[in-house]
Design a protein around this motif. Structure first.
Motif, PDB file in Angstrom:
ATOM      1  N   ALA A  77     -69.443  22.053  18.973  1.00 22.09           N
ATOM      2  CA  ALA A  77     -68.305  22.974  19.091  1.00 22.09           C
ATOM      3  C   ALA A  77     -67.039  22.156  19.317  1.00 22.09           C
ATOM      4  CB  ALA A  77     -68.528  23.923  20.260  1.00 22.09           C
ATOM      5  N   SER A  78     -65.897  22.719  18.933  1.00 24.04           N
ATOM      6  CA  SER A  78     -64.610  22.059  19.163  1.00 24.04           C
ATOM      7  C   SER A  78     -63.705  23.004  19.929  1.00 24.04           C
ATOM      8  CB  SER A  78     -63.936  21.696  17.839  1.00 24.04           C
ATOM      9  OG  SER A  78     -64.652  20.700  17.176  1.00 24.04           O
ATOM     10  N   PHE A  79     -62.854  22.417  20.771  1.00 20.18           N
ATOM     11  CA  PHE A  79     -61.837  23.195  21.471  1.00 20.18           C
ATOM     12  C   PHE A  79     -60.644  22.304  21.732  1.00 20.18           C
ATOM     13  CE2 PHE A  79     -63.671  20.986  25.007  1.00 20.18           C
ATOM     14  CZ  PHE A  79     -62.658  20.877  25.938  1.00 20.18           C
ATOM     15  N   LYS A  80     -59.484  22.931  21.890  1.00 18.25           N
ATOM     16  CA  LYS A  80     -58.278  22.224  22.292  1.00 18.25           C
ATOM     17  C   LYS A  80     -58.069  22.514  23.773  1.00 18.25           C
ATOM     18  CE  LYS A  80     -53.365  21.768  21.282  1.00 18.25           C
ATOM     19  NZ  LYS A  80     -53.061  21.528  22.669  1.00 18.25           N
ATOM     20  N   PHE A  81     -57.800  21.480  24.530  1.00 20.07           N
ATOM     21  CA  PHE A  81     -57.593  21.650  25.966  1.00 20.07           C
ATOM     22  C   PHE A  81     -56.624  22.790  26.220  1.00 20.07           C
ATOM     23  CE2 PHE A  81     -59.787  18.535  28.370  1.00 20.07           C
ATOM     24  CZ  PHE A  81     -59.524  18.852  29.689  1.00 20.07           C
ATOM     25  N   GLY A  82     -57.003  23.701  27.105  1.00 17.68           N
ATOM     26  CA  GLY A  82     -56.134  24.801  27.491  1.00 17.68           C
ATOM     27  C   GLY A  82     -56.147  25.997  26.561  1.00 17.68           C
ATOM     28  N   ASP A  83     -57.004  26.004  25.539  1.00 21.06           N
ATOM     29  CA  ASP A  83     -57.002  27.141  24.602  1.00 21.06           C
ATOM     30  C   ASP A  83     -57.832  28.327  25.091  1.00 21.06           C
ATOM     31  OD1 ASP A  83     -59.686  26.506  24.061  1.00 21.06           O
ATOM     32  OD2 ASP A  83     -59.346  26.003  21.957  1.00 21.06           O
ATOM     33  N   VAL A 141     -68.614  14.254  21.103  1.00 20.24           N
ATOM     34  CA  VAL A 141     -68.869  13.840  19.725  1.00 20.24           C
ATOM     35  C   VAL A 141     -67.614  13.216  19.123  1.00 20.24           C
ATOM     36  CG1 VAL A 141     -69.478  14.672  17.414  1.00 20.24           C
ATOM     37  CG2 VAL A 141     -70.672  15.569  19.424  1.00 20.24           C
ATOM     38  N   ALA A 142     -66.457  13.827  19.368  1.00 17.21           N
ATOM     39  CA  ALA A 142     -65.204  13.310  18.818  1.00 17.21           C
ATOM     40  C   ALA A 142     -64.041  13.749  19.705  1.00 17.21           C
ATOM     41  CB  ALA A 142     -64.993  13.823  17.397  1.00 17.21           C
ATOM     42  N   ILE A 143     -62.970  12.947  19.670  1.00 13.94           N
ATOM     43  CA  ILE A 143     -61.759  13.241  20.427  1.00 13.94           C
ATOM     44  C   ILE A 143     -60.567  13.009  19.500  1.00 13.94           C
ATOM     45  CG2 ILE A 143     -60.323  12.660  22.422  1.00 13.94           C
ATOM     46  CD1 ILE A 143     -62.907  11.329  23.629  1.00 13.94           C
ATOM     47  N   GLU A 144     -59.694  13.992  19.416  1.00 16.75           N
ATOM     48  CA  GLU A 144     -58.450  13.843  18.657  1.00 16.75           C
ATOM     49  C   GLU A 144     -57.308  14.148  19.602  1.00 16.75           C
ATOM     50  OE1 GLU A 144     -58.325  16.204  14.967  1.00 16.75           O
ATOM     51  OE2 GLU A 144     -60.466  16.539  15.310  1.00 16.75           O
ATOM     52  N   GLU A 145     -56.273  13.348  19.557  1.00 18.49           N
ATOM     53  CA  GLU A 145     -55.091  13.633  20.363  1.00 18.49           C
ATOM     54  C   GLU A 145     -54.233  14.656  19.626  1.00 18.49           C
ATOM     55  OE1 GLU A 145     -54.553  12.809  23.613  1.00 18.49           O
ATOM     56  OE2 GLU A 145     -56.609  12.104  23.291  1.00 18.49           O
ATOM     57  N   THR A 146     -53.699  15.628  20.348  1.00 19.95           N
ATOM     58  CA  THR A 146     -52.829  16.661  19.771  1.00 19.95           C
ATOM     59  C   THR A 146     -51.453  16.511  20.375  1.00 19.95           C
ATOM     60  OG1 THR A 146     -53.420  18.279  21.445  1.00 19.95           O
ATOM     61  CG2 THR A 146     -54.758  18.244  19.451  1.00 19.95           C
ATOM     62  N   VAL A 147     -50.506  17.193  19.791  1.00 13.70           N
ATOM     63  CA  VAL A 147     -49.126  17.117  20.292  1.00 13.70           C
ATOM     64  C   VAL A 147     -48.842  18.285  21.192  1.00 13.70           C
ATOM     65  CG1 VAL A 147     -46.710  16.964  19.622  1.00 13.70           C
ATOM     66  CG2 VAL A 147     -48.478  16.059  18.120  1.00 13.70           C
ATOM     67  N   MET A 152     -59.994   2.616  22.591  1.00 12.92           N
ATOM     68  CA  MET A 152     -60.999   3.591  23.019  1.00 12.92           C
ATOM     69  C   MET A 152     -60.277   4.878  23.422  1.00 12.92           C
ATOM     70  SD  MET A 152     -63.698   3.427  26.217  1.00 12.92           S
ATOM     71  CE  MET A 152     -62.801   2.115  26.956  1.00 12.92           C
ATOM     72  N   SER A 153     -60.699   5.966  22.835  1.00 10.31           N
ATOM     73  CA  SER A 153     -60.089   7.259  23.081  1.00 10.31           C
ATOM     74  C   SER A 153     -60.814   7.979  24.223  1.00 10.31           C
ATOM     75  CB  SER A 153     -60.171   8.087  21.797  1.00 10.31           C
ATOM     76  OG  SER A 153     -59.464   9.280  21.955  1.00 10.31           O
ATOM     77  N   LEU A 154     -60.041   8.511  25.161  1.00 11.58           N
ATOM     78  CA  LEU A 154     -60.584   9.264  26.285  1.00 11.58           C
ATOM     79  C   LEU A 154     -60.104  10.708  26.212  1.00 11.58           C
ATOM     80  CD1 LEU A 154     -59.923   6.758  29.218  1.00 11.58           C
ATOM     81  CD2 LEU A 154     -62.036   7.061  27.923  1.00 11.58           C
ATOM     82  N   VAL A 155     -60.877  11.622  26.763  1.00 11.52           N
ATOM     83  CA  VAL A 155     -60.472  13.028  26.828  1.00 11.52           C
ATOM     84  C   VAL A 155     -59.303  13.146  27.802  1.00 11.52           C
ATOM     85  CG1 VAL A 155     -61.166  15.366  27.457  1.00 11.52           C
ATOM     86  CG2 VAL A 155     -62.806  13.861  26.308  1.00 11.52           C
ATOM     87  N   THR A 156     -58.201  13.741  27.297  1.00 11.21           N
ATOM     88  CA  THR A 156     -57.027  14.017  28.124  1.00 11.21           C
ATOM     89  C   THR A 156     -56.668  15.495  27.968  1.00 11.21           C
ATOM     90  OG1 THR A 156     -55.365  13.652  26.404  1.00 11.21           O
ATOM     91  CG2 THR A 156     -56.161  11.677  27.600  1.00 11.21           C
ATOM     92  N   LYS A 157     -55.629  15.909  28.657  1.00 12.89           N
ATOM     93  CA  LYS A 157     -55.187  17.298  28.546  1.00 12.89           C
ATOM     94  C   LYS A 157     -54.491  17.582  27.214  1.00 12.89           C
ATOM     95  CE  LYS A 157     -55.256  18.403  33.349  1.00 12.89           C
ATOM     96  NZ  LYS A 157     -55.001  19.500  34.240  1.00 12.89           N
ATOM     97  N   ASN A 158     -54.325  16.540  26.386  1.00 10.31           N
ATOM     98  CA  ASN A 158     -53.734  16.705  25.048  1.00 10.31           C
ATOM     99  C   ASN A 158     -54.783  16.509  23.967  1.00 10.31           C
ATOM    100  OD1 ASN A 158     -51.058  17.094  25.989  1.00 10.31           O
ATOM    101  ND2 ASN A 158     -50.907  14.912  26.357  1.00 10.31           N
ATOM    102  N   SER A 159     -56.048  16.685  24.301  1.00 10.31           N
ATOM    103  CA  SER A 159     -57.123  16.400  23.352  1.00 10.31           C
ATOM    104  C   SER A 159     -57.674  17.654  22.691  1.00 10.31           C
ATOM    105  CB  SER A 159     -58.300  15.716  24.058  1.00 10.31           C
ATOM    106  OG  SER A 159     -57.943  14.452  24.550  1.00 10.31           O
ATOM    107  N   ARG A 160     -58.134  17.462  21.447  1.00 11.84           N
ATOM    108  CA  ARG A 160     -59.039  18.403  20.802  1.00 11.84           C
ATOM    109  C   ARG A 160     -60.384  17.704  20.901  1.00 11.84           C
ATOM    110  NH1 ARG A 160     -59.612  22.609  17.941  1.00 11.84           N
ATOM    111  NH2 ARG A 160     -57.415  22.997  17.570  1.00 11.84           N
TER     112      ARG A 160
END
Length: 143
Positions: free
Chosen positions: A33-39, A137-143, A1-9
């Motif tokens: 809408a989509s955003f990357k944490f901290g953008d 709606v969706a969570i993607e982990e970013t680097v 299960m994916s959770l929203v973190t500070k590395n998420s889109r």
């Protein structure tokens, strides 16, 4: 299960409403809408409210002025000579000004006098407690 973190889109539906329930902005009937944490797409407190949420989860958050668009600041209301305006003015209209660094700064025409025009440079939602509703709606982990 994916959770929203500070590395998420994060892709989400959101709604922003005033204390009386009036909706300021919403994309629930549109594409999410989509955003990357901290953008910078969302205010930091709005981002932080989403931490730990999961896909399909919906929540509402009350955002006091200090976590939203700040308190109204009377120093942000300026009197400008009417002669500096080369346009027809109406109360409530938004006019673009340049600040010292040549950045665009919107101001709302608050009052129009014979010699002076009162311009409010506060954010229109400053001083307001807002309700921020979000559905992930969706969570993607970013680097």
């Amino acid at each position: 299960m994916s959770l929203v973190t500070k590395n998420s889109r994060v892709t989400l539906h959101f709604e922003l409403s005033l204390e009386d329930g009036a909706i300021v902005d919403s994309n629930f009937s549109k594409a999410p809408a989509s955003f990357k944490f901290g953008d910078g797409s969302l205010l930091p407190a709005f981002e932080d409210a989403l931490l730990g949420m999961q896909v399909n989860q919906e929540a509402s958050f009350s955002m006091p002025p200090e976590k939203a668009f700040g308190a109204r600041n009377e120093n942000n209301i300026q009197m400008i000579p009417r002669s500096q305006f080369a346009m027809d003015l109406k109360e409530g209209m938004v006019v673009s000004f340049a600040d010292v660094g040549k950045n665009e700064l919107p101001g709302v025409i608050a009052q129009i006098g014979e010699e002076q025009v009162q311009v409010d440079f506060n954010h229109p939602l400053a001083g307001r407690t807002l309700t921020f509703k979000a559905q992930i709606v969706a969570i993607e982990e970013t680097v």
